[in-house]
Design an enzyme around this catalytic site. Structure first.
Site, PDB file in Angstrom:
ATOM      1  N   GLU A 258       9.555  -5.498  -5.675  1.00  0.00           N
ATOM      2  CA  GLU A 258       8.707  -5.646  -4.491  1.00  0.00           C
ATOM      3  C   GLU A 258       8.964  -7.053  -3.992  1.00  0.00           C
ATOM      4  OE1 GLU A 258       6.041  -7.503  -2.629  1.00  0.00           O
ATOM      5  OE2 GLU A 258       4.615  -6.979  -4.207  1.00  0.00           O
ATOM      6  N   CYS A 297       2.259 -10.684   0.274  1.00  0.00           N
ATOM      7  CA  CYS A 297       3.460  -9.909   0.584  1.00  0.00           C
ATOM      8  C   CYS A 297       3.196  -8.877   1.659  1.00  0.00           C
ATOM      9  CB  CYS A 297       4.002  -9.244  -0.678  1.00  0.00           C
ATOM     10  SG  CYS A 297       2.787  -8.211  -1.539  1.00  0.00           S
TER      11      CYS A 297
END
Length: 682
Positions: A258, A297
């Site tokens: 990720e 994120c």
């Protein structure tokens, strides 16, 4: 000020720092507060401890056992979360940020504990899909199953969520029966270390189920095998370096990443000025810019609005951002704290200057802004910065450069297709949001942008009060994204657990599959008891135990009474000529639900006993119609048992209805809640 030595937890022991430990500084004051790292940490011993001690201990437990452990961890951390709050301020995070990180991590544990008890069996084998028929007569079948890997999960986490980032990976790994070695980012590892200490001191987890590396991981990746899993959160450059390690490639080691993500938010073309959606959009953009000082994120990096609303949205966002107080995160009046470090501050300003080559900064001057309760030159403070890009079609940097801080760029689109095209130019993101009250716009966005984004978040006046927000990954939903976002998937309920398990195709006879799965498969051995199964407690019922009922003849009076009593006078039940014209019926037939009701009358034991409730039925199919004069009988088999709580468990019964010629009339699965021994005797 005392400088704290941050320890690793290796092979059941805490290991301190050595002379090569890295220094850690306060995001607020710039003072040296800690150091972490030990170059002589015995990685091979940690891997061996996980594989030979932690893994076997976890694999002896069922999914329900593991779920109970995870829930116990959540309860312990919830009791001591104030300790985590207090230490987290030095990362630059505010109290609101702590709720996202710490409470969010604890909530993720609770969610996976619930998922494990609700959606997984009280067993070590997970059944992935239905039984597949592989032969004409049903004597050879197939079943996909998932079992625990016999290795270790290596979790390499980012600095921005030192608690949630660990727990969102740890929960599905533990539920899968896979021990974990956690490597947090050094800048905030002191928060993770405290969280791990609380977990270890609770004594809840088996030895070897959790270990911690603070500092570098050395040659860990070169020591992994095909039974291991690597899960990484961080930059794309680091991800490329890690996933290209020869050992990972040679052994096809699972690598879940990720990474970078230029997330976008689109204000739908249907949205009018002054509408709830217009205000919602501005509110979400501001929140995503300032939460964790933009160090998320999933934060909104690119803002797309129609040309008609561009100027008004720019002014609205400038007003909202002007009301944002930047400063010491320990103060209640602070809206946005500091970046994690001065190193990160330099990185944010350098990348913001790249955005500035194609966009104008319309709000936020990093050389001139107010900070409350702290000295701007000492801490890692920056203001929220809003850029405007006049030509998003030719601007390269705004679609290629992720500024991991409170920086976003607003751009205008011509129509929804243009907005989708621009959103997709990020080359893969974790999340894109569309604020719209037009369902057709939402569908168009899914068709055009779904392939480029791991999550699509739609919000409007109907859902806004209960929605979780653009930037909030939920344990039940996938967290990950294609392309530059890493191509990985975390969370997602059971999907997240299965990333840590091996899927295997099992083939064999009904008896073999029944024994493997602990779920009765049609065609497998059945046992017949003399007493009625509804008089049996949960613990005494046996998978495969079968009860055959007497027959009952269906009369025309039954059919007509049921029709008038229920109001279901469909012509197939009441009109002989019309029913014969229907290709499915030979003439007037009994209602399907009449057959179910009569079936219950044939197998239900009416006296008070261990059966507490009928909670539903699944997979109902009607195979053959019943006419007046036909009879039905029932074959009831215990298909599966699943504990629910300390008082009762769920019994899944396989039910077949046959006619007088032993032809299958209907088939379904009945669910009942049955008491344990002690409750049934009360």
């Amino acid at each position: 000020m005392t400088v704290q030595d941050i320890c690793s937890f290796s092979a059941g022991k805490w290991v301190g720092c050595d002379d090569e430990a890295r220094q850690i500084f306060s995001a607020i004051t710039g003072d040296l507060i800690a150091r972490a790292g030990n170059s002589s940490l015995d990685i091979e011993a940690m891997l061996d401890f996980a594989r030979t001690v932690g893994g076997p201990a976890l694999r002896t437990l069922t999914f329900h056992d593991r779920a109970r452990l995870i829930k116990s961890l959540a309860l312990v951390l919830a009791e001591k979360k104030q300790m985590l709050y207090d230490i987290s301020f030095s990362t630059g995070a505010t109290q609101k940020d702590h709720v996202i990180d710490i409470d969010g991590g604890i909530g993720t544990l609770f969610s996976f504990a619930s998922i494990g008890r609700r959606e997984m069996p009280d067993d070590q084998i997970y059944l992935d899909g239905p039984v597949e028929p592989l032969s004409r007569n049903g004597t050879f079948l197939g079943q996909h199953i998932c079992t625990s890997l016999q290795g270790v999960a290596v979790h390499i986490n980012a600095y921005n969520f030192p608690v949630w980032g660990m727990l969102e990976k740890l929960a599905p790994a533990l539920l899968a029966g896979l021990p974990a070695i956690v490597k947090p980012a050094t800048a905030t590892c002191y928060v993770t270390e405290l969280c791990v200490r609380i977990i270890i001191e609770s004594g809840i987890l088996p030895k070897g189920a959790l270990q911690l590396v603070c500092g570098g991981i050395g040659d860990t990746l070169s020591r992994l095998t095909s039974q291991d899993v690597v899960s990484f959160t961080g930059s794309s450059n680091t991800a490329i370096h890690l996933r290209s390690q020869p050992q990972l490639i040679k052994n096809s080691i699972r690598f879940i990443a990720e990474q970078d993500s230029l997330n976008a938010s689109i204000l739908g073309p249907d949205v009018a000025l002054g509408s709830p959606e217009f205000d919602l959009f501005a509110k979400e953009v501001k929140s995503e810019m300032i939460t964790k000082a933009g160090q998320k994120c999933t934060a909104i990096r690119r803002i797309f609005v129609s040309q008609a609303h561009l100027n008004q949205m720019v002014e609205t966002l400038k007003t909202k951002l002007a009301n944002t107080s930047v400063g010491d995160p320990r103060l209640s009046e602070t809206d946005m704290g500091a970046l994690v470090s001065k190193v990160q501050k330099r990185d944010v300003l350098e990348k913001a200057s790249l955005i500035g080559r194609h966009a104008e900064c319309v709000f936020g001057d990093p050389d001139n802004f107010d900070v409350i309760g702290a000295e701007v030159e000492n801490g890692a403070f920056v203001p929220p910065m809003l850029f405007y890009c006049p030509d998003p079609d030719t601007a390269i940097n705004v679609h290629d450069t992720e500024v991991f801080g409170p920086v976003s760029t607003i751009m205008a689109y011509r129509d929804i297709d243009h907005a989708i095209e621009l959103a997709n130019r990020g080359k893969g993101s974790l999340v894109a949001s569309v604020i719209t009250n037009a369902p057709d716009v939402a569908r168009q966005a899914v068709l055009g942008a779904g392939a480029y984004h791991g999550r699509l978040y739609f919000n409007n006046r109907m859902s806004m009060k209960e929605s979780t927000g653009h930037g909030s990954p939920m344990p039940q939903m996938l967290h990950g994204g294609p392309g530059r976002a890493g191509g990985g998937e975390e969370l997602g309920g059971i999907r997240g657990v299965l990333h840590n398990m091996q899927r295997t195709a099992v083939q064999g006879s009904p008896d073999i599959l029944t024994q493997i799965s602990k779920k009765w498969v049609p065609g497998a051995k059945q046992t017949f008891e003399t007493d009625h199964p509804f008089t049996r407690t949960f613990g005494t019922l046996v998978v495969g135990e079968t009860f055959n009922t007497k027959s009952r003849t269906i009369s025309i009076e039954d059919i007509e009474h049921f029709a008038y009593f229920t109001g279901d006078t469909f012509y197939a039940h009441m009109d002989e000529a019309a029913a014969k014209r229907n290709p499915f019926f030979p003439g007037r037939v009994a209602h399907g639900y009449l057959l179910l009701s009569f079936a219950a009358g044939l197998f239900v034991q009416p006296d008070e006993g261990p059966v507490l409730a009928n909670t539903g039925l699944d997979n109902l199919r009607f195979m053959k119609p019943i006419q007046a004069g036909d009879s039905i009988k029932v074959c009831l088999t215990v298909k599966h048992k699943k504990p629910r709580n300390e008082n009762y468990g769920e019994v899944r019964w396989h039910v077949n209805l046959y006619n007088q010629d032993d032809a299958l009339v209907a088939e379904y699965e009945l669910l009942t809640m049955n008491a344990y021994e002690r409750l049934a005797s009360i």
